[in-house]
Design an enzyme around this catalytic site. Structure first.
Site, PDB file in Angstrom:
ATOM      1  N   ASN A  99       7.425   2.949   1.182  1.00 21.87           N
ATOM      2  CA  ASN A  99       7.420   1.392   1.337  1.00 21.87           C
ATOM      3  C   ASN A  99       8.348   0.349   0.518  1.00 21.87           C
ATOM      4  OD1 ASN A  99       5.411   0.889   3.786  1.00 21.87           O
ATOM      5  ND2 ASN A  99       4.495   2.690   2.436  1.00 21.87           N
ATOM      6  N   ASN A 151      -1.361  -6.142   1.763  1.00 18.35           N
ATOM      7  CA  ASN A 151      -1.626  -4.621   1.555  1.00 18.35           C
ATOM      8  C   ASN A 151      -1.046  -3.791   2.857  1.00 18.35           C
ATOM      9  OD1 ASN A 151      -2.563  -1.867   0.332  1.00 18.35           O
ATOM     10  ND2 ASN A 151      -4.323  -2.231   1.804  1.00 18.35           N
ATOM     11  N   HIS A 181      -1.874  -0.654   5.038  1.00 25.85           N
ATOM     12  CA  HIS A 181      -2.879   0.273   5.129  1.00 25.85           C
ATOM     13  C   HIS A 181      -2.521   1.542   6.260  1.00 25.85           C
ATOM     14  CE1 HIS A 181      -6.729   2.564   4.409  1.00 25.85           C
ATOM     15  NE2 HIS A 181      -6.863   2.678   5.649  1.00 25.85           N
ATOM     16  N   GLU A 189       4.622   1.560   9.270  1.00 28.22           N
ATOM     17  CA  GLU A 189       4.589   0.907   8.059  1.00 28.22           C
ATOM     18  C   GLU A 189       5.919   0.288   7.602  1.00 28.22           C
ATOM     19  OE1 GLU A 189       2.548   3.245   4.791  1.00 28.22           O
ATOM     20  OE2 GLU A 189       1.773   4.248   6.348  1.00 28.22           O
TER      21      GLU A 189
HETATM   22  C1  GAR Z   1       1.470   4.751   2.397  1.00 26.59           C
HETATM   23  O1  GAR Z   1       1.439   5.466   3.566  1.00 26.59           O
HETATM   24  C2  GAR Z   1       0.477   3.387   2.240  1.00 26.59           C
HETATM   25  O2  GAR Z   1       0.334   2.948   3.492  1.00 26.59           O
HETATM   26  C3  GAR Z   1      -0.754   4.273   1.654  1.00 26.59           C
HETATM   27  O3  GAR Z   1      -0.180   5.037   0.927  1.00 26.59           O
HETATM   28  C4  GAR Z   1       1.194   5.322   1.064  1.00 26.59           C
HETATM   29  C5  GAR Z   1       2.124   5.205  -0.006  1.00 26.59           C
HETATM   30  O4  GAR Z   1       3.510   5.708   0.220  1.00 26.59           O
HETATM   31  N1  GAR Z   1      -1.563   3.004   1.022  1.00 26.59           N
HETATM   32  C6  GAR Z   1      -3.019   3.153   1.286  1.00 26.59           C
HETATM   33  O5  GAR Z   1      -3.484   4.261   1.505  1.00 26.59           O
HETATM   34  C7  GAR Z   1      -3.583   2.044   0.633  1.00 26.59           C
HETATM   35  N2  GAR Z   1      -5.155   2.169   1.106  1.00 26.59           N
HETATM   36  P1  GAR Z   1       4.515   5.471  -0.364  1.00 26.59           P
HETATM   37  O6  GAR Z   1       4.660   5.301  -1.872  1.00 26.59           O
HETATM   38  O7  GAR Z   1       5.753   6.173  -0.084  1.00 26.59           O
HETATM   39  O8  GAR Z   1       5.209   4.042  -0.070  1.00 26.59           O
END
Ligand code: GAR
Length: 211
Positions: A14, A108, A110, A181
């Site tokens: 992200n 945030n 999610h 995302e």
């Molecule tokens: C993502 O899928 C994000 O939406 C999730 O962690 C992942 C991180 O991926 N966040 C949560 O679950 C927050 N509650 P990334 O490090 O590759 O962006």
């Protein structure tokens, strides 16, 4: 210019989507002051360094207790003084004192359609495991402002993603990232940076059209 701090815990895809959107002009009027990670091994820190952005390590493990971490984390954030804090896969609970100091200035991402599959214990791959266990046919992602509750703040945007036959948690996670995302989060930052959305009385107000 909207000054942001991005908080990450792991892969940082992200964060990469944000960096790409800034480079590609899909996020304008925005500067990343720093990337904070609670995990020294986070690939996200490498991604930040590759862009010349300072990386800061802040882990609860390095403090005697949670209160001490919360204090140090909040102090560090106040020192950086961003206009907006972006939680881009940050798996540490935000201290209440930080929520109070940065009211309506924390967003945030999610990986589900809130209020499904969210709250305590629902993060990362677990969210997709639970969605598959429940047999939902549609899932997605949500970008929201952060308040005192867990995944309970005002919703900025959501995008649905289909669950397909044969999906594993990993396959579904990747599809939710690609289709939802990596689109929603950069768009929300650009909207905030350019004054198209803000919060009033706990509700997200959108002025003008999303890009
Ligand atoms: C993502 O899928 C994000 O939406 C999730 O962690 C992942 C991180 O991926 N966040 C949560 O679950 C927050 N509650 P990334 O490090 O590759 O962006």
């Amino acid at each position: 210019m909207l000054k942001i701090v991005v908080c990450v815990s792991g892969g940082g895809t992200n964060l990469q989507a944000i960096l790409d959107a800034i480079d590609g002009g899909r996020i304008t009027n925005t500067q990343i002051l720093a990337v904070i990670s609670n995990n020294a091994g986070a690939k996200a820190l490498e991604r930040a360094a590759g862009h010349g952005i300072p990386g800061i390590l802040m882990s609860p493990k390095d403090y005697p207790d949670r209160a001490a971490f919360n204090r140090a984390f909040t102090e560090e954030m106040c020192r950086l003084a961003p206009d907006l804090i972006v939680l881009a896969g940050f798996l540490v609970r935000i201290p209440q004192e930080m929520v109070a100091k940065f009211s309506n200035r924390i967003v945030n991402i999610h990986p589900s359609l809130i209020p499904s599959f969210c709250g305590v214990g629902y993060y990362g791959l677990t969210v997709h495991e639970k969605a598959l266990e429940r047999g939902v046919k549609v899932t997605g992602a949500t970008v929201h402002f952060v308040n005192e509750g867990m995944d309970e703040g005002p919703i900025i945007a959501q995008k649905a993603v289909e669950v397909l036959e044969g999906d594993t948690p990993e396959i579904l996670q990747r599809r939710v990232m690609e289709q939802a995302e990596w689109v929603l989060l950069p768009q929300a930052i650009d909207d905030i940076a350019n004054g198209r959305i803000f919060v009033e009385n706990g509700k997200v107000i959108r002025t003008g059209k999303a890009r």
